[in-house]
Write an enzyme that holds these catalytic residues in place. Structure first.
Site, PDB file in Angstrom:
ATOM      1  N   LYS A 233       8.088   1.166   3.534  1.00 42.00           N
ATOM      2  CA  LYS A 233       6.978   1.407   4.456  1.00 42.00           C
ATOM      3  C   LYS A 233       6.486   2.847   4.383  1.00 42.00           C
ATOM      4  O   LYS A 233       5.276   3.102   4.352  1.00 42.00           O
ATOM      5  CB  LYS A 233       7.373   1.079   5.893  1.00 42.00           C
ATOM      6  CG  LYS A 233       6.167   1.034   6.828  1.00 42.00           C
ATOM      7  CD  LYS A 233       6.548   0.983   8.283  1.00 42.00           C
ATOM      8  CE  LYS A 233       6.816   2.389   8.802  1.00 42.00           C
ATOM      9  NZ  LYS A 233       6.912   2.442  10.279  1.00 42.00           N
ATOM     10  N   ASP A 252       4.841  -2.637   9.377  1.00 44.15           N
ATOM     11  CA  ASP A 252       5.744  -2.314  10.467  1.00 44.15           C
ATOM     12  C   ASP A 252       5.896  -3.556  11.342  1.00 44.15           C
ATOM     13  O   ASP A 252       5.467  -4.650  10.963  1.00 44.15           O
ATOM     14  CB  ASP A 252       5.216  -1.114  11.259  1.00 44.15           C
ATOM     15  CG  ASP A 252       4.021  -1.488  12.122  1.00 44.15           C
ATOM     16  OD1 ASP A 252       3.329  -2.484  11.801  1.00 44.15           O
ATOM     17  OD2 ASP A 252       3.771  -0.792  13.129  1.00 44.15           O
ATOM     18  N   PHE A 300      -3.898  -3.077  12.481  1.00 37.57           N
ATOM     19  CA  PHE A 300      -2.758  -2.397  13.103  1.00 37.57           C
ATOM     20  C   PHE A 300      -3.178  -1.715  14.398  1.00 37.57           C
ATOM     21  O   PHE A 300      -2.506  -1.808  15.422  1.00 37.57           O
ATOM     22  CB  PHE A 300      -2.172  -1.368  12.139  1.00 37.57           C
ATOM     23  CG  PHE A 300      -1.237  -0.389  12.808  1.00 37.57           C
ATOM     24  CD1 PHE A 300       0.059  -0.757  13.136  1.00 37.57           C
ATOM     25  CD2 PHE A 300      -1.660   0.896  13.123  1.00 37.57           C
ATOM     26  CE1 PHE A 300       0.917   0.136  13.772  1.00 37.57           C
ATOM     27  CE2 PHE A 300      -0.817   1.796  13.753  1.00 37.57           C
ATOM     28  CZ  PHE A 300       0.475   1.413  14.084  1.00 37.57           C
TER      29      PHE A 300
END
Length: 310
Positions: A233, A252, A300
């Site tokens: 990530k 995430d 996100f």
């Protein structure tokens, strides 16, 4: 219009019309890409791009309105601001394409039109995201801010805290940093990652990290995984936010949840294994193409509820 003062002298704003290049400044700066922008009581955002101090202001947050900007100590460095905000990317065409591919998400893309992926200095981006794993945004901001104030050079002393700016520290300064000092500065167990990563970067040819911008995504991603504390990530964040790898999709817990819900319902309730991480990232790339990371960033921001936070 707010005034910026430096040494009691008024600095003139410059204006950029966002009608053909929508920019949602607040969403862009608050979407978890960069951690050293601060907004003052007048609504002015203060930050740094490399060694350049920057002030940004967008009346009413209108993405199709005007952006007011200025740089210092050298004024009028639009090329620095333009490159960082990536205002040349054609978001309108992307929204049309993405909405055709995923009609379920069309309203989200329009709701946050103008959220752009930043093009950050690679070194600052790498060290900032070393702090980001299993950490809150507030703590990340404090830790990265401490790093800049403790080991960086002062660019500008403003009239209040948000307008006092520091350049990000050099790699050499971080390589020589005191690990105990870093631990005390909210870095905790991540402190050795900073020193060790900086020491390894010093062993590379000058400009090596920035040179990853011109290699394929997979090669850049693998190269970043060699550094202490860098997992998939973190590597994807650096690829997307600093190395021009717009197909990179950081996954995430929010993107994990969203990706499974929308694209991979067969994995509902499964933990985020390396295999599932890759599957979610590939699902984004299949639907949103070579700029999947830009779509991911908007989703996100919406999924994490960052637009709801003060």
């Amino acid at each position: 219009m707010p005034q910026i003062t430096m040494s009691n002298a008024c600095i003139a704003w410059r204006r950029f019309n966002c009608r053909r290049a929508p920019l949602h400044l607040e969403a862009t700066l608050r979407s978890g890409q960069s951690f050293r922008w601060r907004r003052d009581a007048n609504g002015i955002w203060w930050g740094t791009i490399g060694a350049v101090g920057v002030a940004l202001w967008q009346p009413d947050g209108a993405p199709y309105g005007d952006l007011y900007w200025q740089t210092f100590p050298q004024p009028d460095c639009w090329e620095v601001v333009e490159d960082y905000l990536q205002v040349r990317a054609d978001l309108e065409s992307l929204y049309c394409r993405w909405s055709l591919m995923e009609p379920r998400l069309a309203e989200v893309f329009r709701a946050f039109a103008g959220l752009r992926v930043l093009r950050q200095p690679p070194e600052e981006c790498l060290f900032a995201f070393l702090c980001a794993t299993t950490n809150t945004v507030t703590k990340i901001e404090r830790s990265v801010g401490y790093l800049a104030q403790r080991y960086g050079s002062r660019i500008y002393t403003g009239l209040d805290e948000p307008a006092t700016l520091f350049a990000f520290p050099s790699v050499r300064a971080l390589a020589e940093a005191d690990e105990k000092d870093l631990r005390a500065g909210l870095w905790g167990y991540r402190a050795p990652f900073v020193v060790q990563t900086a020491q390894r970067l010093l062993q590379k040819p000058q400009g090596w990290l920035e040179s990853l911008r011109v290699v394929p995504y997979v090669e850049a991603h693998e190269a970043l995984l060699e550094f202490p504390g860098v997992g998939p990530k973190v590597a994807d964040c650096v690829c997307l936010f600093a190395l021009d790898k717009w197909e990179a999709v950081p996954v995430d817990r929010h993107i994990h949840r969203l990706g499974v819900r929308l694209f991979l319902p067969q994995f509902e309730g499964r933990s985020l294994t390396p295999r599932l991480y890759r599957a979610i990232a590939e699902a984004f790339r299949e639907r949103f193409g070579p700029m999947a990371g830009w779509a991911q960033q908007t989703l996100f921001y919406a999924e994490a509820g960052l637009h709801l936070k003060e």
